[in-house]
Design a protein around this motif. Sequence first.
Motif, PDB file in Angstrom:
ATOM      1  N   HIS A 109       0.821  -1.219   0.000  1.00 36.58           N
ATOM      2  CA  HIS A 109       0.000   0.000   0.000  1.00 36.58           C
ATOM      3  C   HIS A 109       0.851   1.264   0.000  1.00 36.58           C
ATOM      4  CE1 HIS A 109      -3.323  -2.677   0.692  1.00 36.58           C
ATOM      5  NE2 HIS A 109      -2.733  -3.145   1.762  1.00 36.58           N
ATOM      6  N   ALA A 110       2.159   1.120   0.125  1.00 33.14           N
ATOM      7  CA  ALA A 110       3.059   2.278   0.209  1.00 33.14           C
ATOM      8  C   ALA A 110       3.248   2.930  -1.151  1.00 33.14           C
ATOM      9  CB  ALA A 110       4.407   1.848   0.771  1.00 33.14           C
ATOM     10  N   ARG A 111       3.394   4.267  -1.118  1.00 30.31           N
ATOM     11  CA  ARG A 111       3.686   5.024  -2.337  1.00 30.31           C
ATOM     12  C   ARG A 111       4.683   6.108  -1.977  1.00 30.31           C
ATOM     13  NH1 ARG A 111       2.277   6.099  -7.445  1.00 30.31           N
ATOM     14  NH2 ARG A 111       2.228   8.249  -8.148  1.00 30.31           N
ATOM     15  N   VAL A 112       5.779   6.171  -2.741  1.00 30.77           N
ATOM     16  CA  VAL A 112       6.806   7.190  -2.548  1.00 30.77           C
ATOM     17  C   VAL A 112       6.949   7.961  -3.843  1.00 30.77           C
ATOM     18  CG1 VAL A 112       9.232   7.636  -2.012  1.00 30.77           C
ATOM     19  CG2 VAL A 112       8.028   5.765  -0.861  1.00 30.77           C
ATOM     20  N   GLU A 113       6.790   9.273  -3.762  1.00 29.31           N
ATOM     21  CA  GLU A 113       7.014  10.148  -4.913  1.00 29.31           C
ATOM     22  C   GLU A 113       8.234  10.989  -4.600  1.00 29.31           C
ATOM     23  OE1 GLU A 113       3.593  12.354  -6.200  1.00 29.31           O
ATOM     24  OE2 GLU A 113       2.263  10.650  -5.879  1.00 29.31           O
ATOM     25  N   GLY A 114       9.393  10.485  -4.983  1.00 32.98           N
ATOM     26  CA  GLY A 114      10.656  11.150  -4.703  1.00 32.98           C
ATOM     27  C   GLY A 114      11.762  10.116  -4.705  1.00 32.98           C
ATOM     28  N   VAL A 127       7.366   3.282  -6.155  1.00 34.81           N
ATOM     29  CA  VAL A 127       8.276   4.413  -6.035  1.00 34.81           C
ATOM     30  C   VAL A 127       8.296   5.114  -7.383  1.00 34.81           C
ATOM     31  CG1 VAL A 127      10.645   5.161  -5.618  1.00 34.81           C
ATOM     32  CG2 VAL A 127       9.733   3.215  -4.342  1.00 34.81           C
ATOM     33  N   VAL A 128       8.081   6.431  -7.361  1.00 34.60           N
ATOM     34  CA  VAL A 128       8.202   7.243  -8.571  1.00 34.60           C
ATOM     35  C   VAL A 128       9.359   8.191  -8.316  1.00 34.60           C
ATOM     36  CG1 VAL A 128       7.094   8.883 -10.115  1.00 34.60           C
ATOM     37  CG2 VAL A 128       5.737   7.063  -9.057  1.00 34.60           C
ATOM     38  N   GLY A 129      10.515   7.850  -8.860  1.00 31.58           N
ATOM     39  CA  GLY A 129      11.722   8.626  -8.638  1.00 31.58           C
ATOM     40  C   GLY A 129      12.933   7.713  -8.656  1.00 31.58           C
ATOM     41  N   PRO A 130      14.119   8.299  -8.627  1.00 35.32           N
ATOM     42  CA  PRO A 130      15.340   7.488  -8.669  1.00 35.32           C
ATOM     43  C   PRO A 130      15.559   6.720  -7.369  1.00 35.32           C
ATOM     44  CG  PRO A 130      15.876   9.793  -8.338  1.00 35.32           C
ATOM     45  CD  PRO A 130      14.401   9.732  -8.574  1.00 35.32           C
ATOM     46  N   VAL A 131      16.097   5.513  -7.495  1.00 37.24           N
ATOM     47  CA  VAL A 131      16.363   4.653  -6.340  1.00 37.24           C
ATOM     48  C   VAL A 131      17.837   4.283  -6.345  1.00 37.24           C
ATOM     49  CG1 VAL A 131      15.868   2.418  -5.275  1.00 37.24           C
ATOM     50  CG2 VAL A 131      14.010   3.735  -6.328  1.00 37.24           C
ATOM     51  N   VAL A 132      18.514   4.522  -5.211  1.00 44.78           N
ATOM     52  CA  VAL A 132      19.913   4.119  -5.041  1.00 44.78           C
ATOM     53  C   VAL A 132      19.978   3.218  -3.821  1.00 44.78           C
ATOM     54  CG1 VAL A 132      22.275   4.881  -4.609  1.00 44.78           C
ATOM     55  CG2 VAL A 132      20.764   6.254  -6.061  1.00 44.78           C
ATOM     56  N   VAL A 133      20.409   1.978  -4.044  1.00 42.18           N
ATOM     57  CA  VAL A 133      20.522   1.001  -2.970  1.00 42.18           C
ATOM     58  C   VAL A 133      21.976   0.569  -2.904  1.00 42.18           C
ATOM     59  CG1 VAL A 133      19.719  -1.216  -2.094  1.00 42.18           C
ATOM     60  CG2 VAL A 133      18.161   0.240  -3.382  1.00 42.18           C
ATOM     61  N   MET A 158      12.611  -6.807  -4.732  1.00 39.00           N
ATOM     62  CA  MET A 158      11.329  -6.352  -5.260  1.00 39.00           C
ATOM     63  C   MET A 158      10.359  -7.519  -5.250  1.00 39.00           C
ATOM     64  SD  MET A 158      12.433  -3.865  -8.392  1.00 39.00           S
ATOM     65  CE  MET A 158      10.735  -3.334  -8.619  1.00 39.00           C
ATOM     66  N   GLN A 159       9.309  -7.383  -4.437  1.00 36.32           N
ATOM     67  CA  GLN A 159       8.304  -8.427  -4.352  1.00 36.32           C
ATOM     68  C   GLN A 159       7.302  -8.285  -5.492  1.00 36.32           C
ATOM     69  OE1 GLN A 159       7.074  -8.063  -0.249  1.00 36.32           O
ATOM     70  NE2 GLN A 159       8.915  -9.100   0.470  1.00 36.32           N
ATOM     71  N   SER A 160       6.338  -9.184  -5.576  1.00 33.54           N
ATOM     72  CA  SER A 160       5.514  -9.325  -6.779  1.00 33.54           C
ATOM     73  C   SER A 160       4.684  -8.099  -7.157  1.00 33.54           C
ATOM     74  CB  SER A 160       4.588 -10.538  -6.641  1.00 33.54           C
ATOM     75  OG  SER A 160       3.721 -10.357  -5.538  1.00 33.54           O
ATOM     76  N   LYS A 161       4.294  -7.244  -6.208  1.00 32.64           N
ATOM     77  CA  LYS A 161       3.481  -6.066  -6.543  1.00 32.64           C
ATOM     78  C   LYS A 161       4.314  -4.788  -6.597  1.00 32.64           C
ATOM     79  CE  LYS A 161      -0.718  -8.076  -4.720  1.00 32.64           C
ATOM     80  NZ  LYS A 161      -1.778  -8.004  -3.713  1.00 32.64           N
ATOM     81  N   ALA A 162       5.619  -4.918  -6.515  1.00 33.19           N
ATOM     82  CA  ALA A 162       6.516  -3.749  -6.504  1.00 33.19           C
ATOM     83  C   ALA A 162       6.562  -3.092  -7.879  1.00 33.19           C
ATOM     84  CB  ALA A 162       7.917  -4.166  -6.083  1.00 33.19           C
ATOM     85  N   ARG A 163       6.669  -1.748  -7.848  1.00 33.94           N
ATOM     86  CA  ARG A 163       6.773  -0.986  -9.093  1.00 33.94           C
ATOM     87  C   ARG A 163       7.682   0.210  -8.839  1.00 33.94           C
ATOM     88  NH1 ARG A 163       3.610  -0.379 -13.735  1.00 33.94           N
ATOM     89  NH2 ARG A 163       3.780   1.675 -14.681  1.00 33.94           N
ATOM     90  N   ILE A 164       8.697   0.371  -9.680  1.00 33.19           N
ATOM     91  CA  ILE A 164       9.594   1.527  -9.611  1.00 33.19           C
ATOM     92  C   ILE A 164       9.581   2.206 -10.970  1.00 33.19           C
ATOM     93  CG2 ILE A 164      11.966   2.334  -9.304  1.00 33.19           C
ATOM     94  CD1 ILE A 164      12.429  -0.051  -7.427  1.00 33.19           C
ATOM     95  N   VAL A 165       9.256   3.506 -10.963  1.00 33.14           N
ATOM     96  CA  VAL A 165       9.304   4.312 -12.176  1.00 33.14           C
ATOM     97  C   VAL A 165      10.451   5.293 -11.978  1.00 33.14           C
ATOM     98  CG1 VAL A 165       8.080   5.920 -13.673  1.00 33.14           C
ATOM     99  CG2 VAL A 165       6.807   4.089 -12.521  1.00 33.14           C
TER     100      VAL A 165
END
Length: 133
Positions: free
Chosen positions: A60-65, A78-84, A90-97
């Motif tokens: 249910h989480a949403r991150v815009e940044g 997540v909508v934004g750059p990701v640095v790990v 990433m689980q089955s419903k995960a989405r990164i834009v």
Amino acid sequence: MFGKKDHNKPLGRIDSLIGAGTKIEGAVYFTGGLRVDGEVKGSILAAEGASSSTLILSEHARVEGGVRVGHLVTNGSVVGPVVVTDSLEMQSKARIVGDVEYVAIEMHLGAVIEGRLVNAIGASVELKSEESA
């Protein structure tokens, strides 16, 4: 081997929670473990030197940044750059834009990345959809 601690190991505990129905606007800085069930409009950043920091995003989480953490386990979006700096799961419903920079990645069936994958150790790989191929 004996008595040696792995400081980059993901934390098994949650120190902070952003609950369902909660919306935060602005940057979030944390150490230890953070679980997000709500919405964040802004960056989520692990404190400097917190290489064992763990961010967990529920479905249910949403991150815009942007996101910059040691370990990320996500089933949200997540909508934004990701640095790990260590591991990304990433689980089955995960989405990164956005672009993803990682060292190690695990993607479950159904997880989606719309952006570039950049291995922090190697070169980047451009993902192309079937329509543009």
